[in-house]
Design an enzyme around this catalytic site. Structure first.
Site, PDB file in Angstrom:
ATOM      1  N   SER A 195      54.816  43.826  32.231  1.00 42.38           N
ATOM      2  CA  SER A 195      54.815  42.526  31.567  1.00 42.38           C
ATOM      3  C   SER A 195      56.050  42.421  30.654  1.00 42.38           C
ATOM      4  O   SER A 195      57.182  42.571  31.106  1.00 42.38           O
ATOM      5  CB  SER A 195      53.492  42.324  30.822  1.00 42.38           C
ATOM      6  OG  SER A 195      53.291  40.975  30.513  1.00 42.38           O
ATOM      7  N   GLU A 208      50.167  35.443  40.472  1.00 40.56           N
ATOM      8  CA  GLU A 208      50.629  35.396  39.083  1.00 40.56           C
ATOM      9  C   GLU A 208      51.768  34.403  38.894  1.00 40.56           C
ATOM     10  O   GLU A 208      52.646  34.259  39.752  1.00 40.56           O
ATOM     11  CB  GLU A 208      51.006  36.771  38.561  1.00 40.56           C
ATOM     12  CG  GLU A 208      52.070  37.537  39.298  1.00 40.56           C
ATOM     13  CD  GLU A 208      52.401  38.840  38.560  1.00 40.56           C
ATOM     14  OE1 GLU A 208      52.585  38.800  37.334  1.00 40.56           O
ATOM     15  OE2 GLU A 208      52.473  39.887  39.224  1.00 40.56           O
ATOM     16  N   HIS A 212      48.422  39.713  37.592  1.00 45.10           N
ATOM     17  CA  HIS A 212      49.406  40.260  36.671  1.00 45.10           C
ATOM     18  C   HIS A 212      49.042  41.700  36.288  1.00 45.10           C
ATOM     19  O   HIS A 212      47.920  41.970  35.878  1.00 45.10           O
ATOM     20  CB  HIS A 212      49.459  39.364  35.434  1.00 45.10           C
ATOM     21  CG  HIS A 212      50.514  39.720  34.444  1.00 45.10           C
ATOM     22  ND1 HIS A 212      51.853  39.551  34.686  1.00 45.10           N
ATOM     23  CD2 HIS A 212      50.416  40.228  33.181  1.00 45.10           C
ATOM     24  CE1 HIS A 212      52.546  39.924  33.630  1.00 45.10           C
ATOM     25  NE2 HIS A 212      51.701  40.356  32.705  1.00 45.10           N
TER      26      HIS A 212
END
Length: 208
Positions: free
Chosen positions: A53, A148, A178
């Site tokens: 991320s 995502e 994700h």
């Protein structure tokens, strides 16, 4: 789980976080950590940047910052569902709306505003998928899922890597959300993806 699969030593950075510490605090901390490793005598050929991320974004931008500072590149980059575009212009921001179980455009806009603190997102350190020149980068593995909003962050960075003649693997898992790699033991795809990441790292690191 990645360390367990590779036997490599890992340093996890407690970098400063927004909103108390907006950009470039976290990016500066990541570069400082890399510089400290090199100053301590670590061989860059035995170092990889890896993250998920926002941390995946830092893995890419720390390499940008290192190159611009005249430091040697690490041996490899691994990024899981990285955030690589604070302009929010990837087509998956729209095509995956309502499919992504974690994010909405509004939620991403909210957190981005805290991180940006008024800064222009149209710069390489904030939106490398749109603006970065990846010339001289080490091999990169990008993993993302089809479910995502940030999918096209990875897709577009892969295109930029290709254009810069950089070794690149774009590894997309169908139906995965994700950072699905976090669900080891729950999703078979998570362990399989980590196995591929571990193979990539062991192929590229001169670990001593």
């Amino acid at each position: 789980n990645l360390v367990a699969r590779t036997g490599l030593r890992a340093l996890s950075l407690d970098y400063r976080l927004a909103p108390e510490h907006p950009f470039p605090a976290g990016a500066d901390d990541a570069l400082s950590a890399y510089r400290a490793l090199l100053d301590s005598g670590e061989d860059p050929s035995a170092i990889a940047f890896a993250g998920d991320s926002r941390g995946g974004g830092h893995a890419v931008t720390t390499c940008l910052a290192a190159r611009d500072a005249g430091l040697p590149a690490p041996a490899a980059i691994v990024a899981f569902s990285p955030g690589l575009d604070y302009t929010g212009t990837g087509k998956s921001m729209d095509t995956k709306a309502g499919i992504d179980p974690l994010f909405t455009r509004e939620s991403l806009r909210h957190t981005a505003a805290m991180y940006l603190a008024g800064q222009d997102p149209h710069q390489p350190m904030l939106s490398p998928a749109v603006h970065a020149d990846l010339t001289g980068f080490p091999p990169i593995l990008l993993q993302a899922g089809t479910n995502e909003l940030l999918l096209d962050d990875s897709v577009r960075l892969a295109e930029r890597a290709r254009d810069a003649d950089v070794d690149m693997i774009l590894d997309i898992t169908a139906g995965a959300p994700h950072v699905f790699q976090a669900f080891v033991g729950t999703l078979d795809e998570a362990g399989q993806a980590l196995d591929r990441a571990a193979l990539f790292l062991t192929q590229h690191l001169n670990a001593h």
